[in-house]
Design a protein around this motif. Structure first.
Motif, PDB file in Angstrom:
ATOM      1  N   LEU A 145      39.033  38.980  52.477  1.00  0.00           N
ATOM      2  CA  LEU A 145      38.425  39.476  51.243  1.00  0.00           C
ATOM      3  C   LEU A 145      39.369  40.423  50.519  1.00  0.00           C
ATOM      4  CD1 LEU A 145      35.823  39.293  49.607  1.00  0.00           C
ATOM      5  CD2 LEU A 145      34.920  41.194  50.943  1.00  0.00           C
ATOM      6  N   ARG A 146      40.048  41.276  51.289  1.00  0.00           N
ATOM      7  CA  ARG A 146      41.000  42.215  50.684  1.00  0.00           C
ATOM      8  C   ARG A 146      42.132  41.468  49.984  1.00  0.00           C
ATOM      9  NH1 ARG A 146      45.842  44.043  51.523  1.00  0.00           N
ATOM     10  NH2 ARG A 146      46.086  42.834  53.434  1.00  0.00           N
ATOM     11  N   ILE A 147      42.670  40.455  50.637  1.00  0.00           N
ATOM     12  CA  ILE A 147      43.782  39.699  50.061  1.00  0.00           C
ATOM     13  C   ILE A 147      43.351  38.998  48.775  1.00  0.00           C
ATOM     14  CG2 ILE A 147      45.283  37.699  50.408  1.00  0.00           C
ATOM     15  CD1 ILE A 147      45.468  38.511  53.350  1.00  0.00           C
ATOM     16  N   VAL A 148      42.186  38.344  48.814  1.00  0.00           N
ATOM     17  CA  VAL A 148      41.706  37.626  47.636  1.00  0.00           C
ATOM     18  C   VAL A 148      41.513  38.584  46.466  1.00  0.00           C
ATOM     19  CG1 VAL A 148      39.751  36.353  46.664  1.00  0.00           C
ATOM     20  CG2 VAL A 148      40.654  35.717  48.899  1.00  0.00           C
ATOM     21  N   ARG A 149      40.949  39.737  46.724  1.00  0.00           N
ATOM     22  CA  ARG A 149      40.718  40.694  45.637  1.00  0.00           C
ATOM     23  C   ARG A 149      42.019  41.299  45.132  1.00  0.00           C
ATOM     24  NH1 ARG A 149      35.079  43.528  47.764  1.00  0.00           N
ATOM     25  NH2 ARG A 149      33.701  41.922  46.909  1.00  0.00           N
ATOM     26  N   HIS A 154      45.833  41.559  40.822  1.00  0.00           N
ATOM     27  CA  HIS A 154      47.238  41.385  40.426  1.00  0.00           C
ATOM     28  C   HIS A 154      47.350  40.418  39.246  1.00  0.00           C
ATOM     29  CE1 HIS A 154      51.566  40.650  40.770  1.00  0.00           C
ATOM     30  NE2 HIS A 154      51.283  39.365  40.700  1.00  0.00           N
ATOM     31  N   LEU A 155      46.622  39.323  39.307  1.00  0.00           N
ATOM     32  CA  LEU A 155      46.681  38.324  38.234  1.00  0.00           C
ATOM     33  C   LEU A 155      46.153  38.896  36.920  1.00  0.00           C
ATOM     34  CD1 LEU A 155      45.481  35.170  40.198  1.00  0.00           C
ATOM     35  CD2 LEU A 155      47.784  35.584  39.307  1.00  0.00           C
ATOM     36  N   LEU A 156      45.096  39.684  36.989  1.00  0.00           N
ATOM     37  CA  LEU A 156      44.529  40.241  35.758  1.00  0.00           C
ATOM     38  C   LEU A 156      45.420  41.332  35.166  1.00  0.00           C
ATOM     39  CD1 LEU A 156      40.680  40.385  36.300  1.00  0.00           C
ATOM     40  CD2 LEU A 156      42.161  38.483  35.680  1.00  0.00           C
ATOM     41  N   LEU A 157      46.176  42.003  36.022  1.00  0.00           N
ATOM     42  CA  LEU A 157      47.093  43.025  35.517  1.00  0.00           C
ATOM     43  C   LEU A 157      48.337  42.410  34.876  1.00  0.00           C
ATOM     44  CD1 LEU A 157      47.019  45.744  38.333  1.00  0.00           C
ATOM     45  CD2 LEU A 157      46.295  46.036  35.952  1.00  0.00           C
ATOM     46  N   HIS A 158      48.613  41.165  35.217  1.00  0.00           N
ATOM     47  CA  HIS A 158      49.832  40.514  34.732  1.00  0.00           C
ATOM     48  C   HIS A 158      49.497  39.161  34.094  1.00  0.00           C
ATOM     49  CE1 HIS A 158      52.155  43.570  36.841  1.00  0.00           C
ATOM     50  NE2 HIS A 158      51.414  43.341  37.906  1.00  0.00           N
ATOM     51  N   MET A 159      48.559  39.177  33.159  1.00  0.00           N
ATOM     52  CA  MET A 159      48.141  37.928  32.532  1.00  0.00           C
ATOM     53  C   MET A 159      49.237  37.314  31.670  1.00  0.00           C
ATOM     54  SD  MET A 159      44.093  38.126  31.564  1.00  0.00           S
ATOM     55  CE  MET A 159      44.067  39.753  30.847  1.00  0.00           C
ATOM     56  N   GLU A 160      50.243  38.105  31.324  1.00  0.00           N
ATOM     57  CA  GLU A 160      51.339  37.564  30.516  1.00  0.00           C
ATOM     58  C   GLU A 160      52.254  36.652  31.344  1.00  0.00           C
ATOM     59  OE1 GLU A 160      53.064  41.080  32.575  1.00  0.00           O
ATOM     60  OE2 GLU A 160      51.133  40.555  31.667  1.00  0.00           O
ATOM     61  N   ARG A 161      52.120  36.716  32.663  1.00  0.00           N
ATOM     62  CA  ARG A 161      52.956  35.909  33.545  1.00  0.00           C
ATOM     63  C   ARG A 161      52.212  34.652  33.994  1.00  0.00           C
ATOM     64  NH1 ARG A 161      54.825  40.576  37.807  1.00  0.00           N
ATOM     65  NH2 ARG A 161      55.560  42.141  36.280  1.00  0.00           N
TER      66      ARG A 161
END
Length: 249
Positions: A145-149, A154-161
């Motif tokens: 659960l920790r890894i998935v979150r 991480h993805l939401l913080l770097h949506m430009e990537r």
């Protein structure tokens, strides 16, 4: 004041110094206080709890709470400004739901623990349906659960990537197939679809609230081509980005 100036020194100097450092970070405590202030109203808590479990428009929220639409809108505004809920526009109608953040999840859990109620997903969904709350509790380990979150945040913080499943799997030391399955079990949809939804919501917010060009917004949410972004945005909102901006500004 030094440790020697404390009224009573109980021999935990380093720990006390760390606590003092945190206590002096008043801005962080103020942020927490502002979040809880948004939930200082029973009606607002009811609306937030409802939106933790389903996406709804103002009219449906009004009907479920037996309130007027202006009254509901009055409560939605501070919840949205605080980041606890998000909105998306579908034509002329705006739909609201709880933000997919650690902050909102913790508040959701706290509300249900205090009221001693059970997540509706556990009560209402058929036994053969993917149930997010049950999946988290029964099938995923705390580490999974920790890894998935972490990956989600991480993805939401770097949506430009644009990051592939394989890249994420290598970075977080997880099997790609396991990652996809675990992500869907927690968030109820595929990783790609989930991130795309957030990209579109972020793009809509930038169109409403910023002066960025459509090309700049496209890049900010991970599209290297304005034309590809336009196609994706129209598919999601049933309107072109420029028309959406005209309607909402």
């Amino acid at each position: 004041m030094s440790l020697t100036e404390l009224p009573h020194n109980h021999g935990e100097g380093p720990k006390t110094e760390l606590i003092r450092e945190q206590l002096n970070d008043i801005e962080h405590f103020q942020t927490v206080a502002e979040v809880f202030k948004q939930l200082g109203d029973a009606t607002r808590i009811r609306i937030f709890w409802l939106l933790c479990h389903r996406e709804e428009c103002v009219l449906n929220i009004s009907a479920m709470l037996e309130m007027s639409s202006p009254a509901v809108s009055h409560h939605l505004r501070p919840l949205k400004n605080s980041g606890l809920i998000v909105a998306r526009r579908d034509g002329k109608e705006v739909h609201y739901r709880a933000a997919d953040t650690e902050q909102s999840r913790l508040l959701h859990q706290m509300i249900e623990q205090v009221m001693e109620i059970t997540c509706p997903e556990l009560l209402l969904l058929p036994a053969d349906t993917d149930r997010t709350c049950e999946k988290q509790a029964a099938e995923l380990s705390p580490e999974q659960l920790r890894i998935v979150r972490e990956i989600h945040d991480h993805l939401l913080l770097h949506m430009e990537r644009r990051t592939t499943i394989e890249e994420l799997a290598r970075q977080y030391l997880i099997n790609p197939t396991t990652l996809k399955a675990d992500f869907k079990s927690v968030y109820g949809t595929s990783l790609a679809a989930h991130v795309k939804e957030h990209r579109m919501e972020q793009a809509a917010r930038l169109l409403r609230e910023s002066d960025m060009s459509i090309a700049e917004i496209a890049q900010a949410v991970g599209y290297d081509s304005q034309s590809k972004f336009t196609v994706a945005f129209k598919s999601f909102f049933q309107t072109l980005p420029r028309d959406y901006r005209k309607k909402t500004q």
